[in-house]
Design a protein around this motif. Structure first.
Motif, short mmCIF file in Angstrom:
data_model
loop_
_atom_site.label_atom_id
_atom_site.label_comp_id
_atom_site.label_asym_id
_atom_site.label_seq_id
_atom_site.Cartn_x
_atom_site.Cartn_y
_atom_site.Cartn_z
N ALA A 1 34.99 8.11 -105.20
CA ALA A 1 33.47 8.29 -105.60
C ALA A 1 32.69 9.26 -104.79
CB ALA A 1 32.94 6.79 -105.27
N LEU B 1 29.88 6.58 -100.56
CA LEU B 1 30.32 5.19 -100.06
C LEU B 1 29.41 4.74 -99.15
CD1 LEU B 1 32.26 2.95 -99.46
CD2 LEU B 1 33.41 4.38 -97.74
N ALA C 1 29.55 5.88 -107.14
CA ALA C 1 29.19 5.28 -105.56
C ALA C 1 29.96 4.20 -105.59
CB ALA C 1 27.75 5.10 -105.46
N THR D 1 36.11 7.89 -101.25
CA THR D 1 35.04 8.33 -101.51
C THR D 1 35.16 9.97 -100.78
OG1 THR D 1 32.81 8.22 -100.70
CG2 THR D 1 34.24 7.81 -99.00
#
Length: 393
Positions: free
Chosen positions: A204, A207, A238, A278
């Motif tokens: 993502a 984070l 996210a 992330t």
């Protein structure tokens, strides 16, 4: 040399979650490996399966054992039962050092240590606020009462240990200049935490990891994420990892903003496992002392975007472009947008790795703490007393 025998150290704190628990686990492991006897006194009513697993990891280093009993977050008559139960257990263990962490842990360590001293038993009494009561303001009745108690308990303290300069300065502003010895010893993380964590292919963009409560700013993170998408003109992704009392509220906010498919939520897990998911960690807290998640992320070579609170600027550098004003979703979104649009951003925000490790390693923290413990213990034929250190004056 004087006082070079192994020490008997007991750490007292309330909640076995978050940064305080991490701090105690690291100190316990390092000092146990050096041959000292270590024990823990903490609350039995908080924590879950994740914390139970952490206790299992640290248990082999606790030769003095682990004593858990109910300790409420707020001040209540049940505190007297907690003090009495802790006193009976601690007295039987005959500690050299009682180190209290957080407001409740600090009270337990200092009150019990002082009672032991009345009985002619010499024990060093230390207190690390870790933020805690320093988040309160004298403008409220409750805050004023708590800060007055902090001032009173200082008379039963041999040393105050602050985890960053910000915490020391806040203590001076809200409680007063320490009348006993005070030291600044930065939080540190173990050597194994300095191994690089590489992001997965499906990582993502951002984070959030930590407690799901407003003080830590998950609501600011969600709002800033939505603003970041509008700034860059494309969908982003996210993760929010953690547990807490406001989880349902944040889920509702994400649905209301139409972000349910782009922000995923997961339960608490080890930080290094989360880092692989992330490309940047966001710490949107409204208040902090010296959060471990910042140190862990940077050690793993994961860049951090954070609120300008607590000791975070001491880690990143006060002028770091990854810092945003607290509770300001627009400012946080600007920093987040820059992280995904500026190719040079990562190089600009990461601290020098050698300097970072030399300052924020657990070995440095544990060695500094042991030196302080030794200095507080009386030599034979001498009395221990409350002395003032000029190092933080």
């Amino acid at each position: 040399m004087v006082n070079e025998r192994p020490l008997r150290i007991i750490h007292c704190f309330r909640s076995p979650i978050g940064g305080i628990f991490r701090h105690v686990r690291d100190l316990a492991e390092y000092h146990a490996r050096q041959g000292h006897d270590v024990g823990i006194v903490c609350d039995s009513s908080t924590g879950g399966a994740y914390e139970d697993a952490l206790f299992d990891e640290i248990r082999p280093f606790l030769s003095l054992g682990m004593f858990r009993l109910p300790i409420r977050r707020s001040v209540s008559p049940s505190d007297l039962r907690a003090l009495w139960g802790s006193y009976r257990e601690i007295r039987s263990l005959q500690p050299d050092v009682l180190h209290g962490h957080g407001a409740k842990g600090g009270a337990i360590a200092r009150v019990i240590g002082s009672v032991l001293r009345v009985n002619r038993y010499r024990v060093a009494r230390l207190y690390s606020p870790h933020g805690g009561s320093l988040h309160y303001s004298r403008d409220t009745f409750a805050g004023n009462a708590i800060l007055r108690i902090e001032h009173l308990l200082e008379s039963f303290t041999d040393a105050l240990v602050f985890v960053c300069d910000f915490e020391h300065d806040t203590y001076v502003a809200k409680v007063g200049k320490p009348r006993c010895r005070s030291e600044r010893i930065y939080n540190g993380i173990s050597d194994r935490d300095f191994d690089t964590v590489y992001p997965r292919e499906d990582a993502a963009d951002f984070l959030y990891i930590g407690m799901l409560r407003d003080l830590k700013g998950p609501d600011v993170f969600i709002e800033a994420f939505a603003k970041t998408e509008r700034r860059v003109g494309r969908p982003l992704s996210a993760l929010m990892i953690g547990d807490g009392p406001d989880e349902a509220k944040y889920e509702h906010t994400m649905l209301r903003l139409g972000l349910g498919r782009r922000i995923a939520m997961m339960p608490a897990m080890k930080a290094r496992e989360a880092f692989a998911m992330t490309r940047a960690v966001v710490v949107p807290s409204r208040a902090e002392s010296m959060p471990y998640i910042v140190l862990e992320a940077l050690a793993a070579k994961v860049p951090v975007i954070a609120s300008r609170v607590g000791g975070i600027p001491e880690v990143l550098g006060n002028d770091n472009i990854a810092l945003a004003e607290p509770a300001d979703a627009d400012a946080l979104a600007a920093a987040m947008a820059r992280s995904v649009t500026d190719p040079k951003w990562r190089m600009q925000v990461m601290p020098d790795p050698d300097r970072f490790k030399g300052t924020f390693s657990a070995s440095v923290m544990a060695a500094s703490m042991m030196k302080l413990y030794r200095e507080l213990l009386p030599r034979r034929g001498h009395k221990a007393g409350c002395t003032v250190s000029a190092r933080l004056a």
